[in-house]
Design a protein around this motif. Structure first.
Motif, PDB file in Angstrom:
ATOM      1  N   GLN A  30       0.827  -1.217   0.000  1.00 24.65           N
ATOM      2  CA  GLN A  30       0.000   0.000   0.000  1.00 24.65           C
ATOM      3  C   GLN A  30       0.861   1.268   0.000  1.00 24.65           C
ATOM      4  O   GLN A  30       0.500   2.271  -0.603  1.00 24.65           O
ATOM      5  CB  GLN A  30      -0.908   0.027   1.231  1.00 24.65           C
ATOM      6  N   LEU A  31       1.988   1.214   0.696  1.00 26.32           N
ATOM      7  CA  LEU A  31       2.867   2.397   0.720  1.00 26.32           C
ATOM      8  C   LEU A  31       3.395   2.695  -0.676  1.00 26.32           C
ATOM      9  O   LEU A  31       3.371   3.843  -1.131  1.00 26.32           O
ATOM     10  CB  LEU A  31       4.036   2.183   1.693  1.00 26.32           C
ATOM     11  N   PHE A  32       3.852   1.649  -1.371  1.00 23.15           N
ATOM     12  CA  PHE A  32       4.339   1.859  -2.741  1.00 23.15           C
ATOM     13  C   PHE A  32       3.183   2.296  -3.643  1.00 23.15           C
ATOM     14  O   PHE A  32       3.321   3.211  -4.453  1.00 23.15           O
ATOM     15  CB  PHE A  32       4.999   0.589  -3.288  1.00 23.15           C
ATOM     16  N   ALA A  33       2.020   1.641  -3.464  1.00 22.29           N
ATOM     17  CA  ALA A  33       0.866   1.933  -4.328  1.00 22.29           C
ATOM     18  C   ALA A  33       0.371   3.369  -4.137  1.00 22.29           C
ATOM     19  O   ALA A  33      -0.124   3.998  -5.074  1.00 22.29           O
ATOM     20  CB  ALA A  33      -0.261   0.949  -4.041  1.00 22.29           C
ATOM     21  N   ALA A  34       0.515   3.889  -2.925  1.00 21.30           N
ATOM     22  CA  ALA A  34       0.048   5.250  -2.650  1.00 21.30           C
ATOM     23  C   ALA A  34       1.001   6.306  -3.212  1.00 21.30           C
ATOM     24  O   ALA A  34       0.674   7.492  -3.222  1.00 21.30           O
ATOM     25  CB  ALA A  34      -0.130   5.448  -1.150  1.00 21.30           C
ATOM     26  N   GLY A  35       2.178   5.871  -3.638  1.00 19.46           N
ATOM     27  CA  GLY A  35       3.071   6.832  -4.297  1.00 19.46           C
ATOM     28  C   GLY A  35       4.485   6.920  -3.748  1.00 19.46           C
ATOM     29  O   GLY A  35       5.246   7.786  -4.164  1.00 19.46           O
ATOM     30  N   LEU A  36       4.849   6.046  -2.813  1.00 22.73           N
ATOM     31  CA  LEU A  36       6.251   6.070  -2.379  1.00 22.73           C
ATOM     32  C   LEU A  36       7.103   5.442  -3.481  1.00 22.73           C
ATOM     33  O   LEU A  36       6.818   4.349  -3.961  1.00 22.73           O
ATOM     34  CB  LEU A  36       6.433   5.338  -1.053  1.00 22.73           C
ATOM     35  N   ASP A  37       8.127   6.167  -3.859  1.00 24.03           N
ATOM     36  CA  ASP A  37       8.991   5.765  -4.956  1.00 24.03           C
ATOM     37  C   ASP A  37      10.239   5.114  -4.368  1.00 24.03           C
ATOM     38  O   ASP A  37      10.994   5.763  -3.635  1.00 24.03           O
ATOM     39  CB  ASP A  37       9.339   7.045  -5.742  1.00 24.03           C
ATOM     40  N   PRO A  38      10.455   3.819  -4.636  1.00 19.18           N
ATOM     41  CA  PRO A  38      11.586   3.122  -4.012  1.00 19.18           C
ATOM     42  C   PRO A  38      12.950   3.718  -4.374  1.00 19.18           C
ATOM     43  O   PRO A  38      13.934   3.455  -3.685  1.00 19.18           O
ATOM     44  CB  PRO A  38      11.452   1.680  -4.505  1.00 19.18           C
ATOM     45  N   GLU A  39      12.994   4.512  -5.427  1.00 24.62           N
ATOM     46  CA  GLU A  39      14.252   5.191  -5.776  1.00 24.62           C
ATOM     47  C   GLU A  39      14.520   6.348  -4.813  1.00 24.62           C
ATOM     48  O   GLU A  39      15.655   6.607  -4.443  1.00 24.62           O
ATOM     49  CB  GLU A  39      14.180   5.770  -7.203  1.00 24.62           C
ATOM     50  N   ARG A  40      13.438   7.028  -4.426  1.00 27.46           N
ATOM     51  CA  ARG A  40      13.608   8.225  -3.594  1.00 27.46           C
ATOM     52  C   ARG A  40      13.451   7.943  -2.112  1.00 27.46           C
ATOM     53  O   ARG A  40      14.046   8.632  -1.279  1.00 27.46           O
ATOM     54  CB  ARG A  40      12.589   9.299  -4.011  1.00 27.46           C
ATOM     55  N   SER A  41      12.595   6.977  -1.752  1.00 28.38           N
ATOM     56  CA  SER A  41      12.320   6.716  -0.339  1.00 28.38           C
ATOM     57  C   SER A  41      12.893   5.381   0.080  1.00 28.38           C
ATOM     58  O   SER A  41      12.886   4.425  -0.693  1.00 28.38           O
ATOM     59  CB  SER A  41      10.810   6.672  -0.083  1.00 28.38           C
ATOM     60  N   THR A  42      13.346   5.325   1.329  1.00 29.00           N
ATOM     61  CA  THR A  42      13.775   4.061   1.904  1.00 29.00           C
ATOM     62  C   THR A  42      12.577   3.473   2.633  1.00 29.00           C
ATOM     63  O   THR A  42      12.181   3.964   3.686  1.00 29.00           O
ATOM     64  CB  THR A  42      14.958   4.291   2.860  1.00 29.00           C
ATOM     65  N   VAL A  43      11.972   2.446   2.034  1.00 29.11           N
ATOM     66  CA  VAL A  43      10.802   1.800   2.625  1.00 29.11           C
ATOM     67  C   VAL A  43      11.248   0.435   3.142  1.00 29.11           C
ATOM     68  O   VAL A  43      11.809  -0.355   2.386  1.00 29.11           O
ATOM     69  CB  VAL A  43       9.680   1.646   1.574  1.00 29.11           C
ATOM     70  N   PHE A  44      11.031   0.178   4.418  1.00 28.63           N
ATOM     71  CA  PHE A  44      11.549  -1.068   5.000  1.00 28.63           C
ATOM     72  C   PHE A  44      10.662  -1.570   6.131  1.00 28.63           C
ATOM     73  O   PHE A  44       9.736  -0.889   6.565  1.00 28.63           O
ATOM     74  CB  PHE A  44      12.988  -0.846   5.496  1.00 28.63           C
ATOM     75  N   VAL A  45      10.974  -2.784   6.558  1.00 30.42           N
ATOM     76  CA  VAL A  45      10.246  -3.413   7.650  1.00 30.42           C
ATOM     77  C   VAL A  45      11.109  -3.308   8.914  1.00 30.42           C
ATOM     78  O   VAL A  45      12.289  -3.662   8.905  1.00 30.42           O
ATOM     79  CB  VAL A  45       9.929  -4.888   7.301  1.00 30.42           C
ATOM     80  N   GLN A  46      10.500  -2.819   9.971  1.00 32.62           N
ATOM     81  CA  GLN A  46      11.208  -2.519  11.214  1.00 32.62           C
ATOM     82  C   GLN A  46      12.021  -3.704  11.758  1.00 32.62           C
ATOM     83  O   GLN A  46      13.182  -3.530  12.143  1.00 32.62           O
ATOM     84  CB  GLN A  46      10.162  -2.082  12.248  1.00 32.62           C
ATOM     85  N   SER A  47      11.458  -4.886  11.760  1.00 37.89           N
ATOM     86  CA  SER A  47      12.159  -6.025  12.361  1.00 37.89           C
ATOM     87  C   SER A  47      13.386  -6.458  11.554  1.00 37.89           C
ATOM     88  O   SER A  47      14.202  -7.240  12.042  1.00 37.89           O
ATOM     89  CB  SER A  47      11.216  -7.224  12.534  1.00 37.89           C
ATOM     90  N   HIS A  48      13.510  -5.945  10.317  1.00 35.25           N
ATOM     91  CA  HIS A  48      14.711  -6.265   9.529  1.00 35.25           C
ATOM     92  C   HIS A  48      15.937  -5.499  10.015  1.00 35.25           C
ATOM     93  O   HIS A  48      17.059  -5.811   9.615  1.00 35.25           O
ATOM     94  CB  HIS A  48      14.470  -5.920   8.039  1.00 35.25           C
ATOM     95  N   VAL A  49      15.723  -4.503  10.823  1.00 35.51           N
ATOM     96  CA  VAL A  49      16.837  -3.671  11.293  1.00 35.51           C
ATOM     97  C   VAL A  49      16.933  -3.837  12.810  1.00 35.51           C
ATOM     98  O   VAL A  49      16.190  -3.234  13.571  1.00 35.51           O
ATOM     99  CB  VAL A  49      16.626  -2.190  10.881  1.00 35.51           C
ATOM    100  N   ARG A  50      17.874  -4.690  13.241  1.00 37.54           N
ATOM    101  CA  ARG A  50      17.972  -5.084  14.653  1.00 37.54           C
ATOM    102  C   ARG A  50      18.198  -3.890  15.593  1.00 37.54           C
ATOM    103  O   ARG A  50      17.875  -3.943  16.770  1.00 37.54           O
ATOM    104  CB  ARG A  50      19.151  -6.045  14.854  1.00 37.54           C
ATOM    105  N   GLU A  51      18.779  -2.831  15.054  1.00 33.73           N
ATOM    106  CA  GLU A  51      19.121  -1.683  15.898  1.00 33.73           C
ATOM    107  C   GLU A  51      17.896  -1.042  16.579  1.00 33.73           C
ATOM    108  O   GLU A  51      18.036  -0.379  17.599  1.00 33.73           O
ATOM    109  CB  GLU A  51      19.870  -0.629  15.075  1.00 33.73           C
ATOM    110  N   HIS A  52      16.703  -1.247  16.005  1.00 36.21           N
ATOM    111  CA  HIS A  52      15.511  -0.655  16.641  1.00 36.21           C
ATOM    112  C   HIS A  52      15.323  -1.187  18.058  1.00 36.21           C
ATOM    113  O   HIS A  52      15.095  -0.422  18.994  1.00 36.21           O
ATOM    114  CB  HIS A  52      14.249  -0.938  15.804  1.00 36.21           C
TER     115      HIS A  52
END
Ligand code: ATP
Ligand code: MG
Length: 332
Positions: A65-87
Protein backbone atom coordinates in the motif's frame (compact mmCIF):
# COMPACT_ATOMS: atom_id res chain seq x y z
CA UNK A 1 18.77 17.50 2.94
CA UNK A 2 16.75 17.15 6.15
CA UNK A 3 15.50 13.72 7.05
CA UNK A 4 11.97 12.46 7.55
CA UNK A 5 10.95 9.21 9.23
CA UNK A 6 7.59 7.68 10.00
CA UNK A 7 6.13 4.26 10.73
CA UNK A 8 2.81 2.55 10.21
CA UNK A 9 1.53 -0.62 11.88
CA UNK A 10 0.55 -3.79 10.02
CA UNK A 11 -2.35 -4.31 12.45
CA UNK A 12 -5.14 -4.63 9.87
CA UNK A 13 -5.82 -5.95 6.37
CA UNK A 14 -5.85 -2.39 5.02
CA UNK A 15 -4.92 1.15 5.89
CA UNK A 16 -7.90 3.46 6.43
CA UNK A 17 -8.76 6.97 5.34
CA UNK A 18 -7.31 8.45 8.56
CA UNK A 19 -3.97 6.71 7.94
CA UNK A 20 -4.03 7.89 4.34
CA UNK A 21 -4.81 11.56 4.97
CA UNK A 22 -3.02 11.99 8.30
CA UNK A 23 0.09 9.99 7.44
CA UNK A 24 0.63 8.23 4.11
CA UNK A 25 -0.25 11.20 1.92
CA UNK A 26 2.25 13.30 3.87
CA UNK A 27 4.89 10.58 3.41
CA UNK A 28 4.41 10.86 -0.34
CA UNK A 29 4.53 14.67 -0.31
CA UNK A 30 7.66 14.74 1.85
CA UNK A 31 9.68 12.67 -0.61
CA UNK A 32 10.18 16.10 -2.14
CA UNK A 33 12.79 18.01 -0.17
CA UNK A 34 13.58 15.30 2.39
CA UNK A 35 15.72 12.22 2.68
CA UNK A 36 12.80 9.92 3.46
CA UNK A 37 12.62 6.75 5.62
CA UNK A 38 9.31 4.94 6.09
CA UNK A 39 8.82 1.69 7.93
CA UNK A 40 6.21 -0.96 8.46
CA UNK A 41 6.43 -1.30 12.23
CA UNK A 42 5.87 -4.99 12.85
CA UNK A 43 7.63 -4.85 16.23
CA UNK A 44 4.93 -2.43 17.35
CA UNK A 45 2.22 -4.69 15.98
CA UNK A 46 3.14 -7.55 18.34
CA UNK A 47 2.43 -5.43 21.43
CA UNK A 48 -1.21 -6.50 21.10
CA UNK A 49 -2.81 -9.88 20.36
CA UNK A 50 -2.01 -11.17 16.86
CA UNK A 51 -1.50 -14.27 14.73
CA UNK A 52 1.94 -14.90 13.14
CA UNK A 53 0.66 -15.83 9.65
CA UNK A 54 -1.67 -12.86 9.67
CA UNK A 55 1.13 -10.51 10.68
CA UNK A 56 3.35 -11.78 7.87
CA UNK A 57 0.58 -11.19 5.31
CA UNK A 58 -0.34 -7.80 6.72
CA UNK A 59 3.28 -6.62 6.68
CA UNK A 60 3.45 -7.27 2.92
CA UNK A 61 0.03 -5.68 2.38
CA UNK A 62 1.17 -2.61 4.32
CA UNK A 63 4.36 -2.28 2.29
CA UNK A 64 2.45 -2.75 -0.97
CA UNK A 65 0.00 0.00 0.00
CA UNK A 66 2.87 2.40 0.72
CA UNK A 67 4.34 1.86 -2.74
CA UNK A 68 0.87 1.93 -4.33
CA UNK A 69 0.05 5.25 -2.65
CA UNK A 70 3.07 6.83 -4.30
CA UNK A 71 6.25 6.07 -2.38
CA UNK A 72 8.99 5.77 -4.96
CA UNK A 73 11.59 3.12 -4.01
CA UNK A 74 14.25 5.19 -5.78
CA UNK A 75 13.61 8.23 -3.59
CA UNK A 76 12.32 6.72 -0.34
CA UNK A 77 13.77 4.06 1.90
CA UNK A 78 10.80 1.80 2.63
CA UNK A 79 11.55 -1.07 5.00
CA UNK A 80 10.25 -3.41 7.65
CA UNK A 81 11.21 -2.52 11.21
CA UNK A 82 12.16 -6.03 12.36
CA UNK A 83 14.71 -6.26 9.53
CA UNK A 84 16.84 -3.67 11.29
CA UNK A 85 17.97 -5.08 14.65
CA UNK A 86 19.12 -1.68 15.90
CA UNK A 87 15.51 -0.66 16.64
CA UNK A 88 15.24 -3.09 19.53
CA UNK A 89 18.79 -2.42 20.65
CA UNK A 90 18.31 1.34 20.92
CA UNK A 91 14.88 0.84 22.48
CA UNK A 92 16.52 -0.96 25.42
CA UNK A 93 18.97 1.87 26.02
CA UNK A 94 16.15 4.41 25.90
CA UNK A 95 13.91 2.29 28.17
CA UNK A 96 16.64 2.62 30.78
CA UNK A 97 16.44 6.41 30.45
CA UNK A 98 12.65 6.57 30.75
CA UNK A 99 10.91 7.08 34.09
CA UNK A 100 8.06 4.74 35.06
CA UNK A 101 5.88 7.77 35.80
CA UNK A 102 6.78 9.36 32.50
CA UNK A 103 5.81 6.23 30.56
CA UNK A 104 2.70 5.84 32.70
CA UNK A 105 1.34 9.18 31.51
CA UNK A 106 1.00 8.08 27.89
CA UNK A 107 -2.69 8.27 27.02
CA UNK A 108 -2.48 5.79 24.12
CA UNK A 109 -1.41 3.06 26.56
CA UNK A 110 -4.26 3.98 28.88
CA UNK A 111 -6.77 3.86 26.01
CA UNK A 112 -5.47 0.64 24.47
CA UNK A 113 -4.96 -1.22 27.75
CA UNK A 114 -8.37 -0.17 29.09
CA UNK A 115 -10.00 -2.49 26.54
CA UNK A 116 -8.76 -5.70 28.17
CA UNK A 117 -7.88 -4.40 31.61
CA UNK A 118 -4.56 -2.73 32.30
CA UNK A 119 -3.00 -5.70 34.12
CA UNK A 120 -3.40 -8.03 31.14
CA UNK A 121 -1.83 -5.58 28.69
CA UNK A 122 1.72 -6.53 27.67
CA UNK A 123 4.82 -4.75 28.96
CA UNK A 124 5.53 -4.22 25.25
CA UNK A 125 2.39 -2.11 24.92
CA UNK A 126 3.60 -0.06 27.89
CA UNK A 127 7.04 0.54 26.36
CA UNK A 128 5.63 1.09 22.83
CA UNK A 129 6.35 4.86 22.86
CA UNK A 130 10.00 4.25 23.75
CA UNK A 131 10.43 1.85 20.83
CA UNK A 132 8.84 4.55 18.68
CA UNK A 133 11.42 7.03 19.99
CA UNK A 134 14.15 4.58 18.99
CA UNK A 135 12.67 4.28 15.47
CA UNK A 136 12.89 8.03 15.02
CA UNK A 137 16.20 8.77 16.73
CA UNK A 138 18.10 5.99 14.95
CA UNK A 139 17.68 7.86 11.67
CA UNK A 140 18.42 11.33 13.08
CA UNK A 141 15.05 12.43 11.70
CA UNK A 142 14.23 16.14 11.60
CA UNK A 143 10.52 15.67 10.87
CA UNK A 144 7.99 12.99 11.69
CA UNK A 145 4.67 13.10 9.80
CA UNK A 146 1.93 11.72 12.10
CA UNK A 147 -1.68 12.20 13.13
CA UNK A 148 -2.63 14.21 16.22
CA UNK A 149 -2.86 11.03 18.32
CA UNK A 150 0.96 10.73 18.18
CA UNK A 151 1.70 14.20 19.54
CA UNK A 152 2.37 13.01 23.08
CA UNK A 153 4.69 10.23 21.85
CA UNK A 154 6.65 12.77 19.84
CA UNK A 155 7.07 14.90 22.94
CA UNK A 156 8.48 11.90 24.78
CA UNK A 157 10.83 11.25 21.86
CA UNK A 158 12.10 14.84 22.04
CA UNK A 159 12.55 14.59 25.82
CA UNK A 160 14.51 11.34 25.49
CA UNK A 161 16.74 12.78 22.75
CA UNK A 162 17.52 15.84 24.85
CA UNK A 163 18.09 13.76 27.98
CA UNK A 164 20.49 11.43 26.19
CA UNK A 165 22.37 14.33 24.58
CA UNK A 166 22.65 16.11 27.91
CA UNK A 167 23.87 13.07 29.78
CA UNK A 168 26.15 11.45 27.18
CA UNK A 169 26.98 14.24 24.73
CA UNK A 170 25.38 15.41 21.45
CA UNK A 171 24.20 12.26 19.69
CA UNK A 172 20.64 12.64 18.47
CA UNK A 173 18.80 15.15 16.31
CA UNK A 174 15.77 16.40 18.26
CA UNK A 175 12.83 15.73 15.89
CA UNK A 176 9.71 17.75 15.26
CA UNK A 177 6.26 16.34 14.58
CA UNK A 178 4.71 17.22 11.22
CA UNK A 179 0.97 17.34 11.91
CA UNK A 180 -1.19 18.76 9.12
CA UNK A 181 -4.19 20.81 10.18
CA UNK A 182 -7.55 19.59 8.92
CA UNK A 183 -6.44 15.97 8.52
CA UNK A 184 -4.74 15.37 11.87
CA UNK A 185 -7.76 13.51 13.25
CA UNK A 186 -10.16 11.95 10.77
CA UNK A 187 -13.01 10.56 12.83
CA UNK A 188 -15.06 7.35 12.85
CA UNK A 189 -18.11 7.58 10.55
CA UNK A 190 -20.35 6.05 13.19
CA UNK A 191 -18.82 7.85 16.16
CA UNK A 192 -17.72 11.21 14.79
CA UNK A 193 -15.93 12.40 17.90
CA UNK A 194 -13.62 9.34 18.06
CA UNK A 195 -10.55 8.80 15.88
CA UNK A 196 -10.97 6.43 12.93
CA UNK A 197 -8.77 3.52 14.05
CA UNK A 198 -7.58 0.15 12.71
CA UNK A 199 -8.03 -1.51 16.06
CA UNK A 200 -11.08 0.14 17.58
CA UNK A 201 -13.38 1.36 14.79
CA UNK A 202 -16.35 -0.82 13.83
CA UNK A 203 -16.45 -1.90 10.17
CA UNK A 204 -19.21 0.65 9.48
CA UNK A 205 -17.11 3.45 10.99
CA UNK A 206 -13.99 2.91 8.92
CA UNK A 207 -13.18 3.50 5.22
CA UNK A 208 -10.49 1.05 4.13
CA UNK A 209 -8.11 1.93 1.35
CA UNK A 210 -8.45 -1.59 -0.11
CA UNK A 211 -12.23 -1.73 0.09
CA UNK A 212 -14.48 -2.12 -2.98
CA UNK A 213 -16.53 0.86 -4.26
CA UNK A 214 -19.88 -0.65 -3.22
CA UNK A 215 -19.21 -0.88 0.53
CA UNK A 216 -17.32 2.43 0.49
CA UNK A 217 -20.33 4.26 -0.98
CA UNK A 218 -22.72 2.56 1.43
CA UNK A 219 -20.65 3.52 4.46
CA UNK A 220 -20.38 7.18 3.48
CA UNK A 221 -24.13 7.36 2.79
CA UNK A 222 -24.82 5.77 6.21
CA UNK A 223 -22.31 7.95 8.09
CA UNK A 224 -23.81 9.44 11.25
CA UNK A 225 -24.73 13.01 10.49
CA UNK A 226 -26.29 15.57 12.70
CA UNK A 227 -29.70 17.10 13.11
CA UNK A 228 -30.48 19.95 10.75
CA UNK A 229 -29.88 19.93 7.01
CA UNK A 230 -27.19 22.52 6.36
CA UNK A 231 -23.74 21.47 5.24
CA UNK A 232 -21.65 23.59 7.62
CA UNK A 233 -18.45 22.97 9.56
CA UNK A 234 -19.12 23.13 13.30
CA UNK A 235 -17.05 20.86 15.52
CA UNK A 236 -19.25 21.21 18.58
CA UNK A 237 -22.69 20.79 17.03
CA UNK A 238 -22.01 19.00 13.75
CA UNK A 239 -19.02 16.68 14.21
CA UNK A 240 -20.28 14.19 11.58
CA UNK A 241 -20.79 16.74 8.81
CA UNK A 242 -17.57 18.50 9.78
CA UNK A 243 -15.60 15.28 9.41
CA UNK A 244 -17.08 14.67 5.95
CA UNK A 245 -16.32 18.27 4.96
CA UNK A 246 -12.69 17.84 6.05
CA UNK A 247 -12.46 14.64 4.04
CA UNK A 248 -13.93 16.24 0.92
CA UNK A 249 -11.75 19.30 1.32
CA UNK A 250 -8.56 17.26 1.73
CA UNK A 251 -9.32 14.91 -1.16
CA UNK A 252 -10.40 17.65 -3.58
CA UNK A 253 -8.12 20.48 -2.49
CA UNK A 254 -11.16 22.77 -2.13
CA UNK A 255 -11.35 25.04 0.92
CA UNK A 256 -14.18 24.16 3.35
CA UNK A 257 -15.81 27.58 2.94
CA UNK A 258 -16.19 26.99 -0.78
CA UNK A 259 -17.78 23.58 -0.15
CA UNK A 260 -20.22 25.07 2.35
CA UNK A 261 -21.30 27.60 -0.26
CA UNK A 262 -21.69 24.89 -2.92
CA UNK A 263 -24.22 22.89 -0.87
CA UNK A 264 -26.44 25.72 0.35
CA UNK A 265 -30.05 24.54 0.14
CA UNK A 266 -29.11 21.03 -1.07
CA UNK A 267 -29.27 18.90 2.09
CA UNK A 268 -27.03 16.08 3.20
CA UNK A 269 -27.84 13.55 0.44
CA UNK A 270 -26.14 15.27 -2.50
CA UNK A 271 -23.18 16.19 -0.33
CA UNK A 272 -22.65 12.64 0.90
CA UNK A 273 -22.92 11.26 -2.62
CA UNK A 274 -20.13 13.60 -3.76
CA UNK A 275 -17.92 12.62 -0.80
CA UNK A 276 -18.50 8.93 -1.58
CA UNK A 277 -17.48 9.34 -5.23
CA UNK A 278 -14.37 11.25 -4.25
CA UNK A 279 -13.33 8.51 -1.80
CA UNK A 280 -13.94 5.80 -4.42
CA UNK A 281 -11.99 7.72 -7.08
CA UNK A 282 -9.05 8.20 -4.70
CA UNK A 283 -8.96 4.66 -3.33
CA UNK A 284 -9.57 2.64 -6.51
CA UNK A 285 -6.23 3.23 -8.29
CA UNK A 286 -4.34 2.66 -5.02
CA UNK A 287 -6.21 -0.62 -4.44
CA UNK A 288 -5.48 -1.77 -7.98
CA UNK A 289 -1.78 -0.97 -7.71
CA UNK A 290 -1.63 -2.71 -4.31
CA UNK A 291 -3.17 -5.87 -5.80
CA UNK A 292 -0.63 -5.83 -8.60
CA UNK A 293 2.30 -5.45 -6.19
CA UNK A 294 0.99 -8.28 -4.01
CA UNK A 295 0.75 -10.58 -7.01
CA UNK A 296 4.57 -10.66 -7.19
CA UNK A 297 5.73 -11.38 -3.66
CA UNK A 298 9.30 -12.07 -4.74
CA UNK A 299 9.63 -8.60 -6.25
CA UNK A 300 7.97 -6.94 -3.24
CA UNK A 301 10.34 -8.75 -0.88
CA UNK A 302 13.26 -7.66 -3.04
CA UNK A 303 12.15 -4.03 -2.79
CA UNK A 304 11.96 -4.40 1.00
CA UNK A 305 15.42 -5.96 1.07
CA UNK A 306 16.81 -2.90 -0.72
CA UNK A 307 15.08 -0.66 1.85
CA UNK A 308 16.39 -2.74 4.75
CA UNK A 309 19.98 -2.48 3.52
CA UNK A 310 19.78 1.30 3.20
CA UNK A 311 18.08 1.66 6.60
CA UNK A 312 20.60 -0.64 8.29
CA UNK A 313 23.52 1.46 7.10
CA UNK A 314 22.14 4.58 8.80
CA UNK A 315 20.92 2.77 11.92
CA UNK A 316 24.27 1.01 12.42
CA UNK A 317 26.11 4.32 12.32
CA UNK A 318 23.91 5.85 15.02
CA UNK A 319 24.01 2.72 17.15
CA UNK A 320 27.81 2.50 17.05
CA UNK A 321 27.92 6.03 18.47
CA UNK A 322 25.35 5.17 21.13
CA UNK A 323 27.18 2.03 22.25
CA UNK A 324 30.35 4.01 22.74
CA UNK A 325 28.67 6.96 24.51
CA UNK A 326 26.83 4.82 27.04
CA UNK A 327 30.00 2.94 28.02
CA UNK A 328 29.73 -0.45 26.36
CA UNK A 329 33.02 -2.15 25.46
CA UNK A 330 33.86 -2.26 21.77
CA UNK A 331 32.12 -5.25 20.15
CA UNK A 332 34.74 -8.01 19.78
P1 ATP B 1 -4.18 1.20 15.73
O1 ATP B 1 -5.63 1.41 16.08
O2 ATP B 1 -3.78 -0.25 15.58
O3 ATP B 1 -3.23 2.00 16.59
P2 ATP B 1 -4.14 3.26 13.74
O4 ATP B 1 -5.37 3.36 12.95
O5 ATP B 1 -3.95 4.22 14.86
O6 ATP B 1 -4.04 1.76 14.24
P3 ATP B 1 -1.33 3.37 13.19
O7 ATP B 1 -0.60 2.40 12.33
O8 ATP B 1 -1.18 3.25 14.66
O9 ATP B 1 -2.89 3.29 12.78
O10 ATP B 1 -0.96 4.84 12.76
C1 ATP B 1 -0.29 5.15 11.53
C2 ATP B 1 -0.33 6.63 11.31
O11 ATP B 1 -1.66 7.06 10.98
C3 ATP B 1 0.07 7.45 12.53
O12 ATP B 1 0.86 8.54 12.09
C4 ATP B 1 -1.23 7.96 13.09
O13 ATP B 1 -1.09 9.16 13.81
C5 ATP B 1 -2.02 8.17 11.80
N1 ATP B 1 -3.46 8.08 12.06
C6 ATP B 1 -4.11 7.02 12.58
N2 ATP B 1 -5.43 7.27 12.66
C7 ATP B 1 -5.61 8.52 12.18
C8 ATP B 1 -6.77 9.34 11.99
N3 ATP B 1 -7.97 8.91 12.33
N4 ATP B 1 -6.60 10.59 11.48
C9 ATP B 1 -5.37 11.03 11.13
N5 ATP B 1 -4.25 10.30 11.27
C10 ATP B 1 -4.36 9.05 11.79
MG1 MG C 1 -2.38 3.94 16.25
Amino acid sequence: SPRVLSGIQPTADSFHLGNYLGAVRQYVAMQEGYDAFYCVVDLHAITVDYRPEELRRRSRVAAAQLFAAGLDPERSTVFVQSHVREHTELAWVLICLTGMGEAGRMTQFKDKSAKHGESSASVGLFTYPVLQAADILLYQANKVPVGADQKQHLELTRDLAQRFNHRFGETFTVPEPHIVKGVEKITDLQEPTAKMSKSSSSPAGILDLLEQPGPLRKKVMRAVTDTGSEVLADDDNKPGITNLLRIQSALSGTPIGELEARYVGQGYGTFKKDVAELVVDTFTPIRERTEKLLADETELDRMLAVGAARARAVAAETMAKVRDRVGFLPTP
